[in-house]
Design a protein around this motif. Structure first.
Motif, PDB file in Angstrom:
ATOM      1  N   HIS A 271      43.334 -71.158 -15.325  1.00 25.12           N
ATOM      2  CA  HIS A 271      44.174 -72.020 -16.163  1.00 25.12           C
ATOM      3  C   HIS A 271      43.416 -73.253 -16.647  1.00 25.12           C
ATOM      4  CE1 HIS A 271      47.742 -69.673 -15.095  1.00 25.12           C
ATOM      5  NE2 HIS A 271      47.342 -69.726 -13.841  1.00 25.12           N
ATOM      6  N   ASP A 272      42.333 -73.592 -15.960  1.00 24.27           N
ATOM      7  CA  ASP A 272      41.489 -74.726 -16.328  1.00 24.27           C
ATOM      8  C   ASP A 272      40.403 -74.214 -17.275  1.00 24.27           C
ATOM      9  OD1 ASP A 272      39.812 -76.900 -16.544  1.00 24.27           O
ATOM     10  OD2 ASP A 272      39.261 -76.962 -14.412  1.00 24.27           O
ATOM     11  N   ILE A 273      40.690 -74.233 -18.561  1.00 28.50           N
ATOM     12  CA  ILE A 273      39.765 -73.653 -19.536  1.00 28.50           C
ATOM     13  C   ILE A 273      38.432 -74.392 -19.538  1.00 28.50           C
ATOM     14  CG2 ILE A 273      39.404 -73.067 -21.957  1.00 28.50           C
ATOM     15  CD1 ILE A 273      41.527 -71.375 -20.555  1.00 28.50           C
ATOM     16  N   ASP A 274      38.468 -75.710 -19.417  1.00 30.48           N
ATOM     17  CA  ASP A 274      37.201 -76.459 -19.373  1.00 30.48           C
ATOM     18  C   ASP A 274      36.399 -76.086 -18.125  1.00 30.48           C
ATOM     19  OD1 ASP A 274      37.590 -77.813 -21.752  1.00 30.48           O
ATOM     20  OD2 ASP A 274      38.619 -79.501 -20.798  1.00 30.48           O
ATOM     21  N   GLY A 275      37.074 -75.939 -16.988  1.00 29.59           N
ATOM     22  CA  GLY A 275      36.384 -75.519 -15.773  1.00 29.59           C
ATOM     23  C   GLY A 275      35.813 -74.120 -15.896  1.00 29.59           C
ATOM     24  N   LEU A 276      36.544 -73.227 -16.542  1.00 30.45           N
ATOM     25  CA  LEU A 276      36.046 -71.871 -16.768  1.00 30.45           C
ATOM     26  C   LEU A 276      34.824 -71.894 -17.673  1.00 30.45           C
ATOM     27  CD1 LEU A 276      36.200 -68.803 -16.615  1.00 30.45           C
ATOM     28  CD2 LEU A 276      38.064 -68.861 -18.290  1.00 30.45           C
ATOM     29  N   LYS A 277      34.856 -72.706 -18.715  1.00 30.07           N
ATOM     30  CA  LYS A 277      33.700 -72.823 -19.602  1.00 30.07           C
ATOM     31  C   LYS A 277      32.483 -73.345 -18.843  1.00 30.07           C
ATOM     32  CE  LYS A 277      34.627 -74.895 -23.511  1.00 30.07           C
ATOM     33  NZ  LYS A 277      35.269 -75.902 -24.417  1.00 30.07           N
ATOM     34  N   ARG A 278      32.683 -74.343 -17.986  1.00 29.28           N
ATOM     35  CA  ARG A 278      31.555 -74.878 -17.210  1.00 29.28           C
ATOM     36  C   ARG A 278      30.973 -73.807 -16.293  1.00 29.28           C
ATOM     37  NH1 ARG A 278      34.959 -79.470 -16.954  1.00 29.28           N
ATOM     38  NH2 ARG A 278      35.747 -78.833 -14.899  1.00 29.28           N
ATOM     39  N   ALA A 279      31.843 -72.984 -15.676  1.00 31.25           N
ATOM     40  CA  ALA A 279      31.353 -71.933 -14.775  1.00 31.25           C
ATOM     41  C   ALA A 279      30.553 -70.887 -15.547  1.00 31.25           C
ATOM     42  CB  ALA A 279      32.528 -71.287 -14.053  1.00 31.25           C
ATOM     43  N   ILE A 280      31.007 -70.520 -16.735  1.00 28.92           N
ATOM     44  CA  ILE A 280      30.265 -69.556 -17.544  1.00 28.92           C
ATOM     45  C   ILE A 280      28.884 -70.110 -17.890  1.00 28.92           C
ATOM     46  CG2 ILE A 280      30.185 -68.372 -19.776  1.00 28.92           C
ATOM     47  CD1 ILE A 280      33.257 -68.194 -19.645  1.00 28.92           C
ATOM     48  N   MET A 281      28.820 -71.367 -18.270  1.00 22.94           N
ATOM     49  CA  MET A 281      27.528 -71.962 -18.611  1.00 22.94           C
ATOM     50  C   MET A 281      26.630 -72.072 -17.376  1.00 22.94           C
ATOM     51  SD  MET A 281      27.632 -72.144 -21.785  1.00 22.94           S
ATOM     52  CE  MET A 281      25.985 -72.858 -21.903  1.00 22.94           C
ATOM     53  N   GLU A 282      27.215 -72.389 -16.225  1.00 17.78           N
ATOM     54  CA  GLU A 282      26.430 -72.431 -14.990  1.00 17.78           C
ATOM     55  C   GLU A 282      25.865 -71.050 -14.669  1.00 17.78           C
ATOM     56  OE1 GLU A 282      26.890 -73.463 -10.183  1.00 17.78           O
ATOM     57  OE2 GLU A 282      28.543 -73.907 -11.579  1.00 17.78           O
ATOM     58  N   ALA A 283      26.686 -70.008 -14.855  1.00 13.52           N
ATOM     59  CA  ALA A 283      26.222 -68.648 -14.587  1.00 13.52           C
ATOM     60  C   ALA A 283      25.090 -68.257 -15.523  1.00 13.52           C
ATOM     61  CB  ALA A 283      27.391 -67.668 -14.736  1.00 13.52           C
ATOM     62  N   ILE A 284      25.231 -68.637 -16.802  1.00 12.71           N
ATOM     63  CA  ILE A 284      24.197 -68.294 -17.784  1.00 12.71           C
ATOM     64  C   ILE A 284      22.876 -68.966 -17.454  1.00 12.71           C
ATOM     65  CG2 ILE A 284      23.516 -68.646 -20.194  1.00 12.71           C
ATOM     66  CD1 ILE A 284      26.457 -68.151 -20.965  1.00 12.71           C
ATOM     67  N   SER A 285      22.919 -70.203 -16.994  1.00 10.24           N
ATOM     68  CA  SER A 285      21.690 -70.975 -16.768  1.00 10.24           C
ATOM     69  C   SER A 285      21.167 -70.893 -15.338  1.00 10.24           C
ATOM     70  CB  SER A 285      21.941 -72.447 -17.121  1.00 10.24           C
ATOM     71  OG  SER A 285      22.961 -72.987 -16.291  1.00 10.24           O
ATOM     72  N   MET A 286      21.843 -70.155 -14.461  1.00 12.33           N
ATOM     73  CA  MET A 286      21.458 -70.118 -13.056  1.00 12.33           C
ATOM     74  C   MET A 286      20.062 -69.526 -12.883  1.00 12.33           C
ATOM     75  SD  MET A 286      23.552 -68.425  -9.847  1.00 12.33           S
ATOM     76  CE  MET A 286      24.983 -69.473 -10.136  1.00 12.33           C
ATOM     77  N   SER A 287      19.285 -70.089 -11.981  1.00  8.62           N
ATOM     78  CA  SER A 287      17.928 -69.615 -11.735  1.00  8.62           C
ATOM     79  C   SER A 287      17.941 -68.261 -11.035  1.00  8.62           C
ATOM     80  CB  SER A 287      17.170 -70.621 -10.865  1.00  8.62           C
ATOM     81  OG  SER A 287      17.717 -70.632  -9.551  1.00  8.62           O
ATOM     82  N   SER A 288      16.878 -67.523 -11.203  1.00 10.00           N
ATOM     83  CA  SER A 288      16.775 -66.212 -10.560  1.00 10.00           C
ATOM     84  C   SER A 288      16.849 -66.336  -9.043  1.00 10.00           C
ATOM     85  CB  SER A 288      15.457 -65.536 -10.957  1.00 10.00           C
ATOM     86  OG  SER A 288      15.421 -65.266 -12.333  1.00 10.00           O
ATOM     87  N   ARG A 289      16.249 -67.369  -8.504  1.00  5.82           N
ATOM     88  CA  ARG A 289      16.273 -67.563  -7.053  1.00  5.82           C
ATOM     89  C   ARG A 289      17.700 -67.775  -6.538  1.00  5.82           C
ATOM     90  NH1 ARG A 289      12.853 -72.210  -3.696  1.00  5.82           N
ATOM     91  NH2 ARG A 289      13.610 -71.618  -1.600  1.00  5.82           N
ATOM     92  N   GLU A 290      18.479 -68.589  -7.272  1.00 12.49           N
ATOM     93  CA  GLU A 290      19.851 -68.860  -6.859  1.00 12.49           C
ATOM     94  C   GLU A 290      20.723 -67.610  -7.013  1.00 12.49           C
ATOM     95  OE1 GLU A 290      23.179 -71.211  -5.526  1.00 12.49           O
ATOM     96  OE2 GLU A 290      21.004 -71.193  -5.237  1.00 12.49           O
ATOM     97  N   LYS A 291      20.482 -66.845  -8.072  1.00 10.82           N
ATOM     98  CA  LYS A 291      21.212 -65.598  -8.249  1.00 10.82           C
ATOM     99  C   LYS A 291      20.987 -64.657  -7.071  1.00 10.82           C
ATOM    100  CE  LYS A 291      21.022 -65.403 -13.332  1.00 10.82           C
ATOM    101  NZ  LYS A 291      20.488 -64.616 -14.471  1.00 10.82           N
ATOM    102  N   ARG A 292      19.729 -64.523  -6.684  1.00 11.62           N
ATOM    103  CA  ARG A 292      19.398 -63.608  -5.596  1.00 11.62           C
ATOM    104  C   ARG A 292      20.015 -64.090  -4.276  1.00 11.62           C
ATOM    105  NH1 ARG A 292      15.399 -59.920  -6.626  1.00 11.62           N
ATOM    106  NH2 ARG A 292      14.838 -59.804  -4.423  1.00 11.62           N
TER     107      ARG A 292
END
Length: 504
Positions: free
Chosen positions: A447-468
C-alpha cells in the motif's frame, strides 16, 4: 450422466457403505471403508476427461498433490473431491495407487457453493475483506449441503480409527459433520488462506457455525501464527468454549467424551528439490537465456507471477512501476516488467472487472513509455507449465510479490528454489505468509507505493555480493522446510493426538 472408470489408468467401482466384514468387493478390488488416510479437498488431484470408453485422468499440478501423493500410497490412501465438471456423476476409481472418491456437484451448486459462498463470501472475508464479501442465505444453504456430501463420502471411505485430513476454506464445516458421523476418526483441518481478526470475521452471519465446523477437527492448521491466534480469538468471541494456549476444550455431551482441539501454524512449502533440479537442466538454462533475448536483452528484468486475483496487489505493482518510468528512475528498454497473470474465476464479475482494469493499466503504461518492439510491460494472461515458469524465475533479476493478503505465496519460494545460481532479489509483501520465514527478502508494504518504489530501486542496484548473501540464506530456509516436511509435520502431530472413543 453416470460414467464408470474404464480406461487403462483407472479401476474400481461405486463407493459403498463401510462394511468392516467385507473389505473387498468380489473382484478383489479395494473398496471404501478401509482407507487409513483420507484426504478431503474441493478438487480431486487428477483432471478427468470423459471418453467413449470411460474416463482418462491426468495428474493435476500443485504442491498439495506433490506432498501427499507418496504419503497416501504408503498409507493406503483415498482422496475425496470434485472432478471439476458440473452434473457429471462418476464412480470411484483407482489412480496411481490412490483411491479417488468423486463428489458430484450440480451446475447450480457450483454457482452457489463454489463461486458464491466459497469465493464470493469466504474468500474476500478471510482476506481481511480486501473487497466487500457478499452474504446470501441461498449461498450458505448450498455450502451446508455440499459440505455434508463431502463429509458423508469421507465417512464411508475411512477405515475404523483412520485419519482424515480436510483441506481449506471450501470445506470448513466438514470436520464437525464428519465428527458426528465417525467419532472414531482422527480429523485434521488445514486452512491454506488467511484467517482475519474477529472484528472482520464477525461480519459473517454464520460465524459461529463456521468456527464450530472447524472445531470438529482434532488439529486445525494455519499458515501463520497470527492466523491461528485469530481463530482462537473468534472461538472465544463466538462460542462459550474454554481456550488455553493453542488448545480449545470441547465439553462432553451425552455419551461423547470431552476432547481437545489444537490450533497451530504449519507453514506450507514447495517441492524444493524438484524445482532446483529442474532449474539446473540445460534446457531450462538455455530457455532462461532465450527469454532474455526475446525481451531485447534488458539490463534488468522484473517479474510478477500471480493468479489474476484482487488479493495479489497487481494494480499496486503496476502503479509503482509506472511511476518509476514517469519520474525517470528507470527507462525502457533497459528495464522491463514481465507480468504473468493466470486466469482465475473468470465467471465471477469482480474478476472480470479486475482483468479489464489491469489490462487498461498495462496498455496505458506501454502507450506512454514503450516503443515499437520495446514494451515496458510484457503481460500474459494465461498459465505456463512448470518448466517455463522455472526458466522465467532464472531469467528474472527481481521477483515482485506484492500481495495485499496471502496465506503463504508459494511463488516466492519457487523463485528462491530456482535460483541455484544465488542470483536475483525477492521483493516480498509483509502481508504474505512467506514473509514470516523469508526475512532476507526486501520486505515491503504494497500500500506504500513510495516504499515499494524504493525497494524496487534497491533490488535493481544491489551488489552481487549482497544478492548472494541474501539468496543463500533464503535458499537454506526453503530447503530445510519443504512441502514433504510440512505434510509429515502436520500428520505426525495429528496422529499423536489421543485415540477417540468410537461410541456416539
Amino acid at each position: 450422466m453416470s460414467t464408470a472408470a474404464a480406461d487403462h489408468t483407472t479401476t474400481g467401482g461405486t463407493v459403498p457403505d463401510p462394511d468392516p466384514a467385507s473389505p473387498t468387493d468380489p473382484t478383489g478390488t479395494r473398496t471404501a471403508g478401509e482407507y487409513d488416510l483420507v484426504v478431503v479437498a474441493n478438487r480431486l488431484p487428477v483432471d478427468v476427461t470423459v471418453t467413449d470408453s470411460g474416463i482418462e485422468t491426468t495428474r493435476a499440478p500443485g504442491g498439495l498433490v506433490t506432498a501427499l501423493a507418496p504419503i497416501m500410497r504408503d498409507a493406503d490412501g483415498a482422496w475425496v473431491g470434485w472432478a471439476g465438471t458440473p452434473d457429471l456423476e462418476l464412480d470411484a476409481f483407482d489412480d496411481d495407487d490412490i483411491f479417488m472418491v468423486p463428489v458430484d456437484l450440480s451446475a447450480t451448486e457450483v454457482e452457489a457453493y463454489y463461486e458464491g459462498f466459497s469465493n464470493g463470501t469466504l474468500w474476500p472475508l478471510l482476506h481481511d475483506a480486501v473487497v466487500d464479501p457478499e452474504f446470501h442465505r441461498a449461498w450458505w444453504n448450498s455450502y451446508v449441503t455440499v459440505n455434508r456430501r463431502f463429509a458423508t463420502a469421507a465417512a464411508k471411505a475411512a477405515a475404523p480409527g483412520g485419519t482424515v485430513w480436510v483441506q481449506d476454506y471450501q470445506l470448513m464445516l466438514v470436520p464437525s459433520l464428519l465428527r458426528a458421523l465417525r467419532p472414531d476418526l482422527k480429523i485434521g483441518f488445514f486452512l491454506h488462506i488467511p484467517f482475519p481478526p474477529p472484528e472482520i470475521f464477525s461480519q459473517l452471519p454464520w460465524r459461529k457455525q463456521v468456527v464450530e465446523g472447524m472445531l470438529g477437527a482434532d488439529l486445525v492448521g494455519t499458515q501463520r501464527v497470527s492466523d491461528a491466534a485469530n481463530i482462537l480469538r473468534s472461538v472465544r468471541r463466538h462460542t462459550d468454549l474454554t481456550t488455553r494456549g493453542q488448545v480449545v476444550t470441547v465439553g462432553g455431551r451425552w455419551t461423547r467424551p470431552e476432547r481437545h482441539v489444537r490450533i497451530a501454524a504449519f507453514p506450507i512449502s514447495i517441492d524444493t528439490t524438484a524445482i532446483a533440479a529442474l532449474a539446473e537442466t540445460p534446457e531450462v538454462i538455455e530457455r532462461a537465456a532465450q527469454i532474455r533475448r526475446e525481451l531485447g536483452d534488458p539490463a534488468v528484468m522484473l517479474l510478477g507471477v500471480d493468479r489474476l486475483d484482487y488479493t495479489k496487489g497487481i494494480r499496486h505493482r503496476l502503479k509503482a512501476f509506472g511511476e518509476l518510468l514517469e519520474d525517470g528512475s528507470v527507462s525502457v528498454p533497459d528495464v522491463t516488467l514481465v507480468q504473468v497473470a493466470s486466469p482465475s474465476r473468470e465467471q465471477v464479475e469482480r474478476y472480470k472487472v479486475l482483468r479489464d482494469d489491469v489490462e487498461v493499466t498495462v496498455g496505458r503504461i506501454n502507450g506512454d513509455h514503450g516503443a515499437l518492439g520495446k514494451a515496458a510491460i510484457h503481460y500474459m494472461h494465461h498459465s505456463y507449465p512448470l518448466e517455463e515458469m522455472v526458466a522465467m524465475y532464472r531469467a528474472a533479476d527481481v521477483m515482485l510479490v506484492t500481495a495485499l493478503r496471502d496465506g503463504m505465496n508459494l511463488v516466492a519460494k519457487e523463485y528462491i528454489a530456482a535460483r541455484t545460481d544465488l542470483d536475483g532479489v525477492l521483493v516480498l509483501s509483509e502481508f504474505a505468509g512467506a514473509a514470516d520465514e523469508l526475512g532476507q527478502a526486501l520486505i515491503i508494504n504494497p500500500h506504500d507505493i513510495d516504499g515499494l518504489k524504493r525497494a524496487i530501486m534497491e533490488a535493481i542496484s544491489m551488489s552481487s555480493r549482497e544478492k548472494r548473501r541474501r539468496m543463500r540464506s533464503l535458499r537454506r530456509r526453503v530447503i530445510d522446510s519443504d512441502v514433504q516436511s510440512w505434510a509429515a509435520s502436520f500428520l505426525g502431530t495429528l496422529r499423536a493426538t489421543p485415540a477417540r472413543d468410537s461410541h456416539v
